[in-house]
Scaffold this motif. Structure first.
Motif, short mmCIF file in Angstrom:
data_model
loop_
_atom_site.label_atom_id
_atom_site.label_comp_id
_atom_site.label_asym_id
_atom_site.label_seq_id
_atom_site.Cartn_x
_atom_site.Cartn_y
_atom_site.Cartn_z
N SER A 1 0.79 -1.33 0.16
CA SER A 1 -0.15 -0.05 -0.06
C SER A 1 0.61 1.25 0.14
O SER A 1 0.40 2.44 -0.23
CB SER A 1 -0.84 0.19 1.21
OG SER A 1 -0.27 -0.24 2.39
N SER A 2 2.28 1.01 0.32
CA SER A 2 2.83 2.20 0.14
C SER A 2 4.45 1.91 -0.34
O SER A 2 4.78 0.83 0.16
CB SER A 2 3.18 2.85 1.67
OG SER A 2 3.82 2.30 2.48
N GLN A 3 5.19 2.88 -0.73
CA GLN A 3 6.40 2.69 -1.13
C GLN A 3 7.44 2.56 -0.22
O GLN A 3 8.35 1.75 -0.02
CB GLN A 3 7.07 3.77 -2.24
CG GLN A 3 8.38 3.41 -2.75
CD GLN A 3 8.67 4.53 -3.73
OE1 GLN A 3 7.91 5.29 -4.47
NE2 GLN A 3 10.01 4.78 -3.77
N SER A 4 7.13 3.41 1.04
CA SER A 4 8.14 3.08 2.14
C SER A 4 8.13 1.68 2.71
O SER A 4 8.79 1.18 3.01
CB SER A 4 7.94 4.20 3.10
OG SER A 4 6.58 4.15 3.26
N HIS A 5 6.87 1.26 3.10
CA HIS A 5 6.56 -0.07 3.63
C HIS A 5 7.03 -1.20 2.70
O HIS A 5 7.76 -2.20 3.33
CB HIS A 5 5.06 -0.37 3.74
CG HIS A 5 4.68 -1.73 4.25
ND1 HIS A 5 3.96 -2.74 3.74
CD2 HIS A 5 5.29 -2.43 5.48
CE1 HIS A 5 3.98 -3.74 4.55
NE2 HIS A 5 4.65 -3.65 5.46
N PHE A 6 6.88 -0.95 1.22
CA PHE A 6 7.42 -1.95 0.29
C PHE A 6 9.12 -2.05 0.51
O PHE A 6 9.50 -3.00 0.45
CB PHE A 6 7.26 -1.38 -0.95
CG PHE A 6 7.97 -2.07 -2.12
CD1 PHE A 6 7.99 -3.65 -2.30
CD2 PHE A 6 8.76 -1.29 -2.86
CE1 PHE A 6 8.70 -4.09 -3.26
CE2 PHE A 6 9.33 -1.90 -4.13
CZ PHE A 6 9.42 -3.21 -4.28
N SER A 7 9.82 -0.70 0.52
CA SER A 7 11.20 -0.46 0.40
C SER A 7 11.92 -1.34 1.68
O SER A 7 12.67 -1.87 1.61
CB SER A 7 11.65 0.62 0.33
OG SER A 7 11.07 1.27 -1.01
N ARG A 8 11.09 -1.11 2.93
CA ARG A 8 11.65 -1.66 3.92
C ARG A 8 11.58 -3.01 4.08
O ARG A 8 12.61 -3.93 4.41
CB ARG A 8 10.74 -1.08 5.45
CG ARG A 8 11.15 0.18 5.94
CD ARG A 8 10.84 0.78 7.20
NE ARG A 8 9.34 0.67 7.02
CZ ARG A 8 8.42 1.42 6.77
NH1 ARG A 8 8.58 2.77 6.10
NH2 ARG A 8 6.90 1.29 6.97
N ALA A 9 10.34 -3.91 3.54
CA ALA A 9 10.15 -5.12 3.62
C ALA A 9 11.33 -5.69 2.70
O ALA A 9 11.67 -6.98 2.98
CB ALA A 9 8.83 -5.43 3.35
N PHE A 10 11.41 -5.17 1.50
CA PHE A 10 12.32 -5.56 0.42
C PHE A 10 13.76 -5.64 1.03
O PHE A 10 14.40 -6.64 0.79
CB PHE A 10 12.09 -4.73 -0.84
CG PHE A 10 12.59 -5.37 -2.11
CD1 PHE A 10 12.00 -5.97 -2.82
CD2 PHE A 10 14.29 -5.22 -2.13
CE1 PHE A 10 12.47 -6.59 -4.17
CE2 PHE A 10 14.77 -5.81 -3.33
CZ PHE A 10 13.81 -6.70 -4.18
N ALA A 11 13.99 -4.51 1.69
CA ALA A 11 15.42 -4.51 2.12
C ALA A 11 15.73 -5.50 3.28
O ALA A 11 16.58 -6.23 3.36
CB ALA A 11 15.79 -3.04 2.56
N ARG A 12 14.65 -5.59 4.07
CA ARG A 12 14.81 -6.80 5.11
C ARG A 12 14.80 -8.27 4.47
O ARG A 12 15.75 -9.09 5.12
CB ARG A 12 13.47 -6.78 5.93
CG ARG A 12 13.57 -6.13 7.27
CD ARG A 12 12.61 -6.15 8.34
NE ARG A 12 11.15 -6.25 7.67
CZ ARG A 12 10.30 -4.99 7.47
NH1 ARG A 12 10.65 -3.97 7.91
NH2 ARG A 12 9.00 -5.33 6.79
N ARG A 13 14.20 -8.49 3.33
CA ARG A 13 14.20 -9.73 2.93
C ARG A 13 15.32 -10.07 1.85
O ARG A 13 15.95 -11.15 1.84
CB ARG A 13 13.04 -9.88 1.92
CG ARG A 13 12.78 -11.05 1.01
CD ARG A 13 12.76 -12.47 1.77
NE ARG A 13 12.81 -13.52 0.85
CZ ARG A 13 13.78 -14.18 0.21
NH1 ARG A 13 15.00 -13.76 0.60
NH2 ARG A 13 13.54 -15.22 -0.46
N PHE A 14 15.79 -9.16 1.05
CA PHE A 14 16.99 -9.27 0.12
C PHE A 14 18.33 -8.72 0.35
O PHE A 14 19.23 -8.74 -0.34
CB PHE A 14 16.36 -8.84 -1.16
CG PHE A 14 15.28 -9.83 -1.80
CD1 PHE A 14 15.32 -10.91 -2.39
CD2 PHE A 14 13.94 -9.08 -1.73
CE1 PHE A 14 14.35 -11.72 -2.75
CE2 PHE A 14 12.96 -9.78 -2.28
CZ PHE A 14 13.13 -11.02 -2.87
N GLY A 15 18.13 -7.71 1.72
CA GLY A 15 19.46 -7.16 2.05
C GLY A 15 19.98 -6.12 1.06
O GLY A 15 21.30 -5.60 1.22
#
Length: 95
Positions: free
Chosen positions: A68-82
């Motif tokens: 629902s938001s780019q910031s949430h996506f970016s944080r989740a992506f960085a946690r998952r893929f480093g």
């Protein structure tokens, strides 16, 4: 997966099982419904960044992947893929 309102309750209802039963099925595999949904969304986004146009905005990738938001996506992506989605896209274009 693209629906940001997709929840464990909606999955259980669509499958005509209780939320408790659905949670039990996922717990048996060491996962959760929410975790499974998040992982599928992140995998979808990673593929879109890898194969898509470099001109596609990150917000568009996030929304198309169910965030629902780019910031949430970016944080989740960085946690998952480093790495951030931008870094992933850049690295994928070099491979």
């Amino acid at each position: 997966m693209a629906d940001p309102d997709l929840t464990a309750e909606r999955v259980a209802s669509a499958q005509r099982v209780s939320r408790r039963h659905l949670d039990g099925l996922f717990a048996a595999s060491g996962s959760s419904v929410e975790g499974w949904i998040r992982e599928r969304r992140l995998q979808r986004a990673a593929e879109a960044l890898k194969l898509g146009s470099p001109d596609t905005k990150l917000l568009a990738v996030a929304v198309e992947s169910g965030f629902s938001s780019q910031s949430h996506f970016s944080r989740a992506f960085a946690r998952r893929f480093g790495m951030t989605p931008s870094q992933w896209r850049k690295r994928s274009s070099l491979v």
